[in-house]
Write a protein that holds these residues in place. Structure first.
Motif, PDB file in Angstrom:
ATOM      1  N   ALA A   1     -18.442 -54.615  -5.426  1.00  0.00           N
ATOM      2  CA  ALA A   1     -18.423 -53.863  -6.682  1.00  0.00           C
ATOM      3  C   ALA A   1     -18.533 -52.389  -6.343  1.00  0.00           C
ATOM      4  O   ALA A   1     -19.168 -52.014  -5.347  1.00  0.00           O
ATOM      5  CB  ALA A   1     -19.569 -54.280  -7.596  1.00  0.00           C
ATOM      6  N   THR A   2     -17.903 -51.558  -7.136  1.00  0.00           N
ATOM      7  CA  THR A   2     -18.011 -50.112  -6.949  1.00  0.00           C
ATOM      8  C   THR A   2     -18.325 -49.463  -8.290  1.00  0.00           C
ATOM      9  O   THR A   2     -18.016 -50.006  -9.358  1.00  0.00           O
ATOM     10  CB  THR A   2     -16.719 -49.504  -6.385  1.00  0.00           C
ATOM     11  OG1 THR A   2     -15.637 -49.749  -7.289  1.00  0.00           O
ATOM     12  CG2 THR A   2     -16.388 -50.070  -5.012  1.00  0.00           C
ATOM     13  N   GLY A   3     -18.940 -48.288  -8.222  1.00  0.00           N
ATOM     14  CA  GLY A   3     -19.238 -47.548  -9.436  1.00  0.00           C
ATOM     15  C   GLY A   3     -19.378 -46.077  -9.133  1.00  0.00           C
ATOM     16  O   GLY A   3     -19.462 -45.670  -7.967  1.00  0.00           O
TER      17      GLY A   3
ATOM     18  N   ALA B   1     -29.541 -40.008 -13.911  1.00  0.00           N
ATOM     19  CA  ALA B   1     -28.881 -40.447 -12.676  1.00  0.00           C
ATOM     20  C   ALA B   1     -29.625 -41.630 -12.066  1.00  0.00           C
ATOM     21  O   ALA B   1     -29.006 -42.605 -11.610  1.00  0.00           O
ATOM     22  CB  ALA B   1     -28.801 -39.295 -11.680  1.00  0.00           C
ATOM     23  N   TYR B   2     -30.956 -41.560 -12.072  1.00  0.00           N
ATOM     24  CA  TYR B   2     -31.754 -42.675 -11.547  1.00  0.00           C
ATOM     25  C   TYR B   2     -31.474 -43.951 -12.344  1.00  0.00           C
ATOM     26  O   TYR B   2     -31.352 -45.042 -11.775  1.00  0.00           O
ATOM     27  CB  TYR B   2     -33.241 -42.366 -11.627  1.00  0.00           C
ATOM     28  CG  TYR B   2     -33.708 -41.138 -10.888  1.00  0.00           C
ATOM     29  CD1 TYR B   2     -32.921 -40.508  -9.918  1.00  0.00           C
ATOM     30  CD2 TYR B   2     -34.971 -40.592 -11.153  1.00  0.00           C
ATOM     31  CE1 TYR B   2     -33.372 -39.390  -9.253  1.00  0.00           C
ATOM     32  CE2 TYR B   2     -35.420 -39.479 -10.483  1.00  0.00           C
ATOM     33  CZ  TYR B   2     -34.627 -38.875  -9.540  1.00  0.00           C
ATOM     34  OH  TYR B   2     -35.077 -37.757  -8.885  1.00  0.00           O
ATOM     35  N   LYS B   3     -31.404 -43.798 -13.665  1.00  0.00           N
ATOM     36  CA  LYS B   3     -31.165 -44.976 -14.509  1.00  0.00           C
ATOM     37  C   LYS B   3     -29.807 -45.606 -14.207  1.00  0.00           C
ATOM     38  O   LYS B   3     -29.671 -46.833 -14.221  1.00  0.00           O
ATOM     39  CB  LYS B   3     -31.259 -44.591 -15.979  1.00  0.00           C
ATOM     40  CG  LYS B   3     -32.682 -44.298 -16.454  1.00  0.00           C
ATOM     41  CD  LYS B   3     -32.705 -43.899 -17.922  1.00  0.00           C
ATOM     42  CE  LYS B   3     -34.120 -43.656 -18.415  1.00  0.00           C
ATOM     43  NZ  LYS B   3     -34.144 -43.214 -19.838  1.00  0.00           N
ATOM     44  N   TYR B   4     -28.809 -44.772 -13.936  1.00  0.00           N
ATOM     45  CA  TYR B   4     -27.510 -45.333 -13.573  1.00  0.00           C
ATOM     46  C   TYR B   4     -27.633 -46.137 -12.281  1.00  0.00           C
ATOM     47  O   TYR B   4     -27.090 -47.258 -12.177  1.00  0.00           O
ATOM     48  CB  TYR B   4     -26.453 -44.249 -13.401  1.00  0.00           C
ATOM     49  CG  TYR B   4     -25.171 -44.836 -12.853  1.00  0.00           C
ATOM     50  CD1 TYR B   4     -24.264 -45.462 -13.696  1.00  0.00           C
ATOM     51  CD2 TYR B   4     -24.913 -44.835 -11.475  1.00  0.00           C
ATOM     52  CE1 TYR B   4     -23.116 -46.066 -13.196  1.00  0.00           C
ATOM     53  CE2 TYR B   4     -23.777 -45.441 -10.965  1.00  0.00           C
ATOM     54  CZ  TYR B   4     -22.889 -46.053 -11.827  1.00  0.00           C
ATOM     55  OH  TYR B   4     -21.761 -46.666 -11.319  1.00  0.00           O
ATOM     56  N   ILE B   5     -28.316 -45.587 -11.288  1.00  0.00           N
ATOM     57  CA  ILE B   5     -28.476 -46.285 -10.011  1.00  0.00           C
ATOM     58  C   ILE B   5     -29.193 -47.620 -10.229  1.00  0.00           C
ATOM     59  O   ILE B   5     -28.766 -48.666  -9.718  1.00  0.00           O
ATOM     60  CB  ILE B   5     -29.248 -45.410  -9.008  1.00  0.00           C
ATOM     61  CG1 ILE B   5     -28.430 -44.173  -8.642  1.00  0.00           C
ATOM     62  CG2 ILE B   5     -29.608 -46.210  -7.752  1.00  0.00           C
ATOM     63  CD1 ILE B   5     -29.199 -43.128  -7.849  1.00  0.00           C
TER      64      ILE B   5
ATOM     65  N   LYS C   1     -29.057 -53.564 -10.451  1.00  0.00           N
ATOM     66  CA  LYS C   1     -29.453 -54.778 -11.173  1.00  0.00           C
ATOM     67  C   LYS C   1     -28.228 -55.580 -11.611  1.00  0.00           C
ATOM     68  O   LYS C   1     -28.227 -56.823 -11.539  1.00  0.00           O
ATOM     69  CB  LYS C   1     -30.305 -54.411 -12.389  1.00  0.00           C
ATOM     70  CG  LYS C   1     -31.640 -53.761 -12.054  1.00  0.00           C
ATOM     71  CD  LYS C   1     -32.518 -54.653 -11.197  1.00  0.00           C
ATOM     72  CE  LYS C   1     -33.880 -53.999 -10.976  1.00  0.00           C
ATOM     73  NZ  LYS C   1     -34.721 -54.791 -10.028  1.00  0.00           N
ATOM     74  N   GLN C   2     -27.194 -54.897 -12.053  1.00  0.00           N
ATOM     75  CA  GLN C   2     -25.981 -55.579 -12.462  1.00  0.00           C
ATOM     76  C   GLN C   2     -25.365 -56.367 -11.309  1.00  0.00           C
ATOM     77  O   GLN C   2     -24.698 -57.389 -11.508  1.00  0.00           O
ATOM     78  CB  GLN C   2     -24.961 -54.596 -13.013  1.00  0.00           C
ATOM     79  CG  GLN C   2     -25.291 -54.049 -14.390  1.00  0.00           C
ATOM     80  CD  GLN C   2     -24.343 -52.943 -14.809  1.00  0.00           C
ATOM     81  OE1 GLN C   2     -23.367 -52.641 -14.126  1.00  0.00           O
ATOM     82  NE2 GLN C   2     -24.621 -52.326 -15.938  1.00  0.00           N
ATOM     83  N   ASN C   3     -25.598 -55.884 -10.099  1.00  0.00           N
ATOM     84  CA  ASN C   3     -25.058 -56.535  -8.919  1.00  0.00           C
ATOM     85  C   ASN C   3     -26.105 -57.353  -8.165  1.00  0.00           C
ATOM     86  O   ASN C   3     -25.969 -57.626  -6.984  1.00  0.00           O
ATOM     87  CB  ASN C   3     -24.406 -55.496  -8.006  1.00  0.00           C
ATOM     88  CG  ASN C   3     -23.139 -54.924  -8.601  1.00  0.00           C
ATOM     89  OD1 ASN C   3     -22.102 -55.590  -8.604  1.00  0.00           O
ATOM     90  ND2 ASN C   3     -23.210 -53.718  -9.161  1.00  0.00           N
ATOM     91  N   ARG C   4     -27.166 -57.695  -8.898  1.00  0.00           N
ATOM     92  CA  ARG C   4     -28.209 -58.611  -8.412  1.00  0.00           C
ATOM     93  C   ARG C   4     -28.960 -58.064  -7.225  1.00  0.00           C
ATOM     94  O   ARG C   4     -29.380 -58.809  -6.336  1.00  0.00           O
ATOM     95  CB  ARG C   4     -27.606 -59.984  -8.106  1.00  0.00           C
ATOM     96  CG  ARG C   4     -26.967 -60.625  -9.343  1.00  0.00           C
ATOM     97  CD  ARG C   4     -26.404 -61.993  -9.027  1.00  0.00           C
ATOM     98  NE  ARG C   4     -25.768 -62.551 -10.224  1.00  0.00           N
ATOM     99  CZ  ARG C   4     -25.178 -63.747 -10.259  1.00  0.00           C
ATOM    100  NH1 ARG C   4     -25.111 -64.487  -9.148  1.00  0.00           N
ATOM    101  NH2 ARG C   4     -24.620 -64.186 -11.369  1.00  0.00           N
ATOM    102  N   TYR C   5     -29.134 -56.783  -7.223  1.00  0.00           N
ATOM    103  CA  TYR C   5     -30.001 -56.157  -6.223  1.00  0.00           C
ATOM    104  C   TYR C   5     -31.125 -55.403  -6.929  1.00  0.00           C
ATOM    105  O   TYR C   5     -31.645 -54.474  -6.534  1.00  0.00           O
ATOM    106  CB  TYR C   5     -29.192 -55.213  -5.319  1.00  0.00           C
ATOM    107  CG  TYR C   5     -28.303 -55.985  -4.348  1.00  0.00           C
ATOM    108  CD1 TYR C   5     -28.833 -56.574  -3.224  1.00  0.00           C
ATOM    109  CD2 TYR C   5     -26.948 -56.123  -4.605  1.00  0.00           C
ATOM    110  CE1 TYR C   5     -28.018 -57.285  -2.352  1.00  0.00           C
ATOM    111  CE2 TYR C   5     -26.129 -56.821  -3.731  1.00  0.00           C
ATOM    112  CZ  TYR C   5     -26.678 -57.399  -2.608  1.00  0.00           C
ATOM    113  OH  TYR C   5     -25.873 -58.108  -1.741  1.00  0.00           O
TER     114      TYR C   5
END
Length: 400
Positions: free
Chosen positions: A365-367, A387-391, A396-400
């Motif tokens: 996945a990329t973002g 910016a932190y919230k995006y990270i 989390k969306q990618n199960r990390y």
């Protein structure tokens, strides 16, 4: 005492955990295990969300560095002339100092900080935080409200930040032949492997995420390129594939011999170690008005970190297409980033998106995220939390 003097002193204190922010940890909180650290100290993070152990760690690393036919300048005039040669259109200076490659190996002392949740739990995931030029490890935990460490720990991660070789509490070897991008990427890789192998605080981390800023992002990217199994995921901030503004960035910093600019902090360093000249230089390189607090700029200038000629000469040479890296990757920039976007990360396209697509063809996945009205030092703007919230959301969306 003037307000500016106070801010400068506050910034100096912010550069050292042992003299700022809390001292002893509050009663009832569990201190992290200090295994793997020498000369350890325990302290809370800036916002108090984490309890941290700081100290020295030993790293054995080896890399193919560039052999430069370049001597440490004798004075500031030679430093300035070097950069004039370096940025001059059509100059062959860079080619003239290249002398092939050489193996550099050694055992290096690295200043580092491991932060855990204040409730005493040990997360299964850790983020390895690599800072960029002009700062040290405290870029990631700069002040209350400007602490990526606090945010990450609140999201359930441990963080491991460190002073890159040649910076802060880490060893300061030869600034031309030794302190270069390739060796620093090797050190980052070794630290990540050590985290995965329970070398610090007896903590068993099953997931290691690489997070970088600027030159630290180039180092993190280099690890994903050369050692694709080291990180499970990567976040690159202040980074793109566009190098056209590096000369403008270096010029804006107006680099000066560190021991002359800051004699009380850097008197023991030779003339191959440099710092930005002034707060104005710092603003040019890292900030975008009016989206920052002048107090943060003053503190950033007072606590500024060193950079070496070896790093500046190799900063663009360590990244590469990470064809075999299959984890998720995101690039997060200020939309007005100077060195990697020439002040506009949306022109002639979204440069963050272009870079992550080019460098990570096999990523799961990329973002990308461009923080509005934000310069290169993403963590030091009012928009840092967004910016932190995006990270956090991306991981989390990618199960990390």
């Amino acid at each position: 005492m003037t307000a500016l003097t106070f801010l400068a002193l506050a910034g100096l204190a912010a550069a050292d955990y042992t003299s700022q922010f809390g001292g002893a940890i509050p009663a009832g909180l569990c201190a992290p295990n200090t295994a793997g650290f020498t000369n350890p100290t325990i302290q809370p993070s800036r916002g108090g969300a984490a309890i941290c152990v700081s100290g020295d760690v030993a790293v054995q690393a080896s890399a193919q560095n560039v052999k430069f036919n370049f001597n440490i300048p004798a004075n500031e005039s030679e430093v300035t002339d070097t950069f004039l040669k370096y940025i001059t259109s059509g100059s062959t200076f860079a080619q003239s100092i290249m002398g092939g490659m050489q193996t550099i190996s050694g055992n290096y002392t690295i200043g580092a900080t491991l932060c855990m949740p204040a409730n005493g739990t040990i997360p299964s995931s850790v983020q390895l935080l690599t800072h960029g030029i002009g700062f040290d490890r405290y870029y990631w935990d700069f002040a209350p409200g400007y602490s990526y460490v606090d945010y990450a720990v609140e999201q359930g991660y441990a963080t491991f930040s460190y002073d890159r070789l040649g910076v802060g509490k880490s060893a300061t070897p030869d600034p031309i032949q030794v302190v270069q991008g390739p060796l620093e990427a090797s050190i980052a890789n070794q630290l990540a492997l050590s985290l995965r192998n329970s070398a610090f605080a007896n903590a068993n981390f099953s997931t290691v995420i690489g997070v970088g800023h600027s030159f630290g992002s180039a180092i993190t990217q280099s690890v994903t390129h050369n050692h694709p199994s080291t990180f499970d995921a990567a976040i690159l901030t202040g980074f793109s594939g566009n190098q056209t503004a590096i000369a403008a960035f270096v010029t804006a910093l107006n680099l000066q011999i560190a021991s002359q600019n800051q004699p009380y902090r850097f008197s023991g360093l030779n003339n191959g170690y440099l710092v930005d000249y002034s707060a104005v230089s710092n603003q040019y390189g890292f900030f975008r008005s009016p989206n920052f607090d002048p107090a943060i700029l003053a503190a950033g200038e007072a606590a500024k970190g060193t950079v070496t000629f070896g790093e500046l000469f190799t900063q663009a040479a360590i990244a590469g297409v990470a064809s075999n890296f299959t984890g998720p990757v995101a690039i997060v920039n200020g939309d007005a980033d100077l060195p990697f976007c020439f002040g506009n990360c949306s022109y002639p396209m979204n440069l963050a998106q272009a870079a992550v697509t080019m460098l990570y063809p096999a990523a799961s996945a990329t973002g990308n995220y461009l923080a509005p009205l934000t310069g290169h030092g993403v963590n030091l703007h009012y928009t840092a939390l967004d910016a932190y919230k995006y990270i956090g959301s991306f991981l989390k969306q990618n199960r990390y």
